[in-house]
Design a protein around this motif. Structure first.
Motif, PDB file in Angstrom:
ATOM      1  N   TYR A 212     -23.939  41.237  54.476  1.00 17.02           N
ATOM      2  CA  TYR A 212     -23.201  42.429  54.076  1.00 17.02           C
ATOM      3  C   TYR A 212     -24.020  43.329  53.148  1.00 17.02           C
ATOM      4  O   TYR A 212     -23.771  44.547  53.085  1.00 17.02           O
ATOM      5  N   ARG A 213     -24.987  42.768  52.449  1.00 16.33           N
ATOM      6  CA  ARG A 213     -25.870  43.621  51.648  1.00 16.33           C
ATOM      7  C   ARG A 213     -26.651  44.578  52.559  1.00 16.33           C
ATOM      8  O   ARG A 213     -26.826  45.756  52.241  1.00 16.33           O
ATOM      9  N   VAL A 214     -27.092  44.061  53.706  1.00 14.73           N
ATOM     10  CA  VAL A 214     -27.766  44.928  54.677  1.00 14.73           C
ATOM     11  C   VAL A 214     -26.796  45.945  55.266  1.00 14.73           C
ATOM     12  O   VAL A 214     -27.103  47.136  55.382  1.00 14.73           O
ATOM     13  N   LEU A 215     -25.598  45.499  55.623  1.00 14.39           N
ATOM     14  CA  LEU A 215     -24.655  46.378  56.314  1.00 14.39           C
ATOM     15  C   LEU A 215     -24.088  47.467  55.414  1.00 14.39           C
ATOM     16  O   LEU A 215     -23.909  48.617  55.847  1.00 14.39           O
ATOM     17  N   PHE A 216     -23.798  47.129  54.156  1.00 13.88           N
ATOM     18  CA  PHE A 216     -23.014  48.042  53.330  1.00 13.88           C
ATOM     19  C   PHE A 216     -23.710  48.544  52.071  1.00 13.88           C
ATOM     20  O   PHE A 216     -23.178  49.425  51.404  1.00 13.88           O
ATOM     21  N   VAL A 217     -24.874  47.994  51.727  1.00 12.48           N
ATOM     22  CA  VAL A 217     -25.541  48.403  50.489  1.00 12.48           C
ATOM     23  C   VAL A 217     -26.885  49.060  50.766  1.00 12.48           C
ATOM     24  O   VAL A 217     -27.182  50.141  50.243  1.00 12.48           O
TER      25      VAL A 217
END
Length: 264
Positions: A212-217
């Motif tokens: 999710y760090r890749v997807l949303f940050v």
């Protein structure tokens, strides 16, 4: 254990050890499983299928007709799984010809004044806090927690183990394992506390967080971020579940906070 001041239609199918308190009404096409307790002033209408050891508190209305102008009186159901608790004044509508049923899974807690509309599919072990409201055709995974006064737009999907904070308006799909908050609704980290409580390892939690760090940050282009995750992360059940959910979203998923993105 059926009080004389309650009304039970003679064709309703009630298990032997069900308790029905005074002033409750049970309609004709109703099935209630063993060990369930129906409090006072509960109305259970045609199409209700209530499992074993359920508890339904005063004022609840189960399997009411859909609040949908397209409903034409078709035979549909509202199904509640075993060990689920429905608190005071909850309303649960039965399905329409879209899905023909509304389903709430096992071991759920639906707190007071919540509303679950027609054709919603709710997974197991969910908690909906007071005054949570679901419009029609919503799909909710297992172990989802909605805090108080959450309102979910019709046709939205909420992935398993997600947590939505109180007062949030859910207009987009919420992927699994995350916390969603703010207005407009945004990614607010992963639901690490809930995952630990349910036995997820530190390695699994770190994997979810890194995805999710890749997807949303790190990336403002969600399509590009999905390709990066697929290329750079080892194929696992968790990775594939997240990628599959996001790519299958029809409404688009919640945005990453501060990215100015409202969907795919």
């Amino acid at each position: 254990m059926i009080q004389p001041l309650s009304y039970i239609h003679p064709e309703a199918k009630i298990a032997q050890n069900v308790v029905i308190e005074p002033f409750s009404t049970i309609h004709k096409d109703v099935v209630i499983g063993e060990g369930s307790w129906i409090g006072s002033n509960v109305t259970i209408m045609n199409g209700a299928r209530i499992g074993k050891n359920c508890r339904i508190f005063p004022g609840a209305v189960i399997s009411g007709e859909p609040q949908d102008l397209k409903f034409e009186g078709e035979v549909t159901t509202a199904e509640i799984g075993d060990n689920t608790t429905i608190r005071e004044c909850v309303t649960i509508n039965r399905g329409t010809k879209d899905r023909f049923k509304t389903v709430i899974g096992k071991n759920c807690l639906i707190q007071a004044y919540s509303h679950i509309a027609h054709d919603c599919f709710i997974g197991d072990n969910c908690i909906f806090s007071n005054s949570s409201t679901l419009a029609g055709h919503i799909t909710v995974g297992d172990y989802v927690v909605l805090a108080g006064m959450v309102a979910v737009h019709q046709f939205c999907k909420i992935g398993s183990h997600a947590f939505v904070t109180g007062g949030t308006l859910v207009r987009k799909d919420v992927p699994p394992y995350i916390k969603a908050a703010r207005e407009p609704i945004s990614y607010a980290g992963i639901n690490s506390v809930g995952l630990r409580r349910r036995g997820y390892s530190n390695e699994q939690i770190n994997e979810i967080q890194n995805i999710y760090r890749v997807l949303f940050v790190q990336h403002s282009n969600l399509g590009k971020a999905l390709d990066i995750v697929e290329a750079e992360f080892e194929a696992t059940e968790l990775r594939d579940e997240i990628l599959g959910f996001v790519r299958a979203s029809n409404r688009g998923v919640v945005k990453g906070f501060g990215q100015g993105r409202s969907g795919i």
